[in-house]
Design an enzyme around this catalytic site. Structure first.
Site, PDB file in Angstrom:
ATOM      1  N   ASN A   1       0.865  -1.180   0.000  1.00  0.00           N
ATOM      2  CA  ASN A   1       0.000   0.000   0.000  1.00  0.00           C
ATOM      3  C   ASN A   1       0.905   1.234   0.000  1.00  0.00           C
ATOM      4  OD1 ASN A   1      -1.808   2.041   0.520  1.00  0.00           O
ATOM      5  ND2 ASN A   1      -2.368   1.330   2.574  1.00  0.00           N
ATOM      6  N   TRP A   2       1.004   1.870  -1.156  1.00  0.00           N
ATOM      7  CA  TRP A   2       1.921   3.021  -1.275  1.00  0.00           C
ATOM      8  C   TRP A   2       1.388   4.267  -0.588  1.00  0.00           C
ATOM      9  CZ3 TRP A   2       4.410   3.408  -6.843  1.00  0.00           C
ATOM     10  CH2 TRP A   2       5.092   2.209  -7.141  1.00  0.00           C
ATOM     11  N   LYS A   3       0.111   4.253  -0.209  1.00  0.00           N
ATOM     12  CA  LYS A   3      -0.522   5.434   0.404  1.00  0.00           C
ATOM     13  C   LYS A   3      -0.286   6.663  -0.483  1.00  0.00           C
ATOM     14  CE  LYS A   3      -0.263   3.189   4.831  1.00  0.00           C
ATOM     15  NZ  LYS A   3      -0.270   3.293   6.279  1.00  0.00           N
TER      16      LYS A   3
ATOM     17  N   HIS B   1      -9.821   1.163   4.597  1.00  0.00           N
ATOM     18  CA  HIS B   1      -8.575   1.351   5.350  1.00  0.00           C
ATOM     19  C   HIS B   1      -8.838   2.287   6.531  1.00  0.00           C
ATOM     20  CE1 HIS B   1      -4.488   2.474   6.373  1.00  0.00           C
ATOM     21  NE2 HIS B   1      -4.091   1.400   5.716  1.00  0.00           N
TER      22      HIS B   1
ATOM     23  N   GLU C   1      -7.209   4.633   7.699  1.00  0.00           N
ATOM     24  CA  GLU C   1      -6.947   6.056   7.411  1.00  0.00           C
ATOM     25  C   GLU C   1      -8.149   6.692   6.719  1.00  0.00           C
ATOM     26  OE1 GLU C   1      -3.165   5.454   5.466  1.00  0.00           O
ATOM     27  OE2 GLU C   1      -2.313   4.873   7.398  1.00  0.00           O
TER      28      GLU C   1
ATOM     29  N   GLU D   1      -5.944  -5.209  10.084  1.00  0.00           N
ATOM     30  CA  GLU D   1      -4.929  -4.201  10.389  1.00  0.00           C
ATOM     31  C   GLU D   1      -5.252  -3.505  11.713  1.00  0.00           C
ATOM     32  OE1 GLU D   1      -2.685  -2.862   6.611  1.00  0.00           O
ATOM     33  OE2 GLU D   1      -4.395  -1.550   6.888  1.00  0.00           O
TER      34      GLU D   1
ATOM     35  N   GLY E   1       2.022   1.864  10.878  1.00  0.00           N
ATOM     36  CA  GLY E   1       2.990   2.959  10.807  1.00  0.00           C
ATOM     37  C   GLY E   1       3.655   3.282  12.130  1.00  0.00           C
TER      38      GLY E   1
ATOM     39  N   SER F   1       2.962  -2.564  10.235  1.00  0.00           N
ATOM     40  CA  SER F   1       4.404  -2.674  10.478  1.00  0.00           C
ATOM     41  C   SER F   1       5.014  -4.022  10.058  1.00  0.00           C
ATOM     42  CB  SER F   1       4.738  -2.346  11.937  1.00  0.00           C
ATOM     43  OG  SER F   1       4.314  -1.024  12.248  1.00  0.00           O
TER      44      SER F   1
ATOM     45  N   GLY G   1       2.633  -1.268   4.297  1.00  0.00           N
ATOM     46  CA  GLY G   1       2.697   0.158   3.997  1.00  0.00           C
ATOM     47  C   GLY G   1       4.133   0.606   3.782  1.00  0.00           C
ATOM     48  N   GLY G   2       4.716   1.200   4.810  1.00  0.00           N
ATOM     49  CA  GLY G   2       6.055   1.796   4.730  1.00  0.00           C
ATOM     50  C   GLY G   2       7.101   0.945   4.013  1.00  0.00           C
TER      51      GLY G   2
END
Ligand code: PGA
Length: 249
Positions: free
Chosen positions: A9-11, A94, A96, A166, A172, A212, A233-234
């Protein structure tokens, strides 16, 4: 036997130019056959990513759409648009989007229905806050999210849905759920799906863990019986993602 699915997930990261550069770095290392690997990019990057991924098995997804077909919805894009541009998967629900953009369970259900109607493969996210985890009520909360998201979804569409567990406290933050904690909830989600549908249907649905995930913990997490891969993600924006995809090595 469920095929693993590992999605990055590049966000809100990467311009089209940067997309080309990042895919050039990740493409050969992420091009595996024993798992579905999905790059979930911002919608503006889909066309560039599609061209850059040509010749590989890596699949493409995007992070959002609006549930209406077309019309006066300034700033929004439809399921049909992202599909036509080359996306196959889409993230729905998600945390977010739930928290920052106030998407509620009703909207998430409408999006899940529309994704299936359009022929997109949804990655449906669920997961509890730290408060609910500490209060011990996280399972009831997650069951509610699952029931509401899948309301009115047929058996055959349910099987095509990927669920991502999640926990918000692990996104994150560098704080990963232990493999036991992640497995407990992924197994519980499968039980909820079995109650809504049947054991046969729930055994086919792929359930990811996200929060994470990194090159050091992927092997243990993805090795758990009810964890069918990850939503990353990251670490999906770095060469670490190659190690995550090749977690067995
Ligand atoms: P993270 O994000 O891997 O950076 O924790 C996961 C996600 O939000 O999908």
């Amino acid at each position: 036997m469920r095929k693993k699915i590992i999605a990055g997930n590049w966000k809100m990261n990467m311009t089209p130019t940067e997309t080309k550069e990042l895919i050039a770095k990740l493409k050969s290392g992420c091009d595996v056959k024993d798992a579905d690997v999905v790059f979930v990019v911002p919608s503006i990057d889909v066309t560039t990513a599609k061209a850059s991924l040509e010749g590989s098995n890596i699949k493409l997804g995007t992070q959002n759409f609006y549930f209406e077909d077309k019309g006066a919805f300034t700033g929004e894009i439809s399921a049909k648009m992202i599909l036509d541009a080359g996306a196959e998967y889409v993230i729905i629900g998600h945390s977010e989007r739930r928290m920052i953009f106030k998407e509620d369970d009703k909207m998430i259900n409408l999006k899940l229905k529309k994704a299936h109607e359009a022929g997109l493969k949804p990655i449906l996210c669920c997961g509890e806050s730290l408060e609910l985890r500490e209060a011990g009520t996280y399972k009831t909360f997650i069951e509610g999210q699952i029931k509401s998201a899948f309301d009115g979804i047929s058996d055959s569409d349910a099987k095509k849905t990927v669920v991502a567990y999640e926990p918000i406290w692990a996104i994150g933050t560098g704080k990963t759920a232990t493999s036991e904690e992640a497995e407990e909830v992924c197994k519980f989600i499968r039980e909820c799906l079995s109650k809504i549908y049947s054991n046969d249907v729930s055994e086919e649905i792929r359930i990811q863990y996200g929060g994470s995930v990194n090159a050091g913990n992927a092997k243990e997490l993805f090795g758990m019986p009810d964890i069918d891969g990850g939503l990353v993600g990251g670490a999906s924006l770095k060469e670490d993602f190659i190690k995550i995809v090749n977690y067995k090595e």
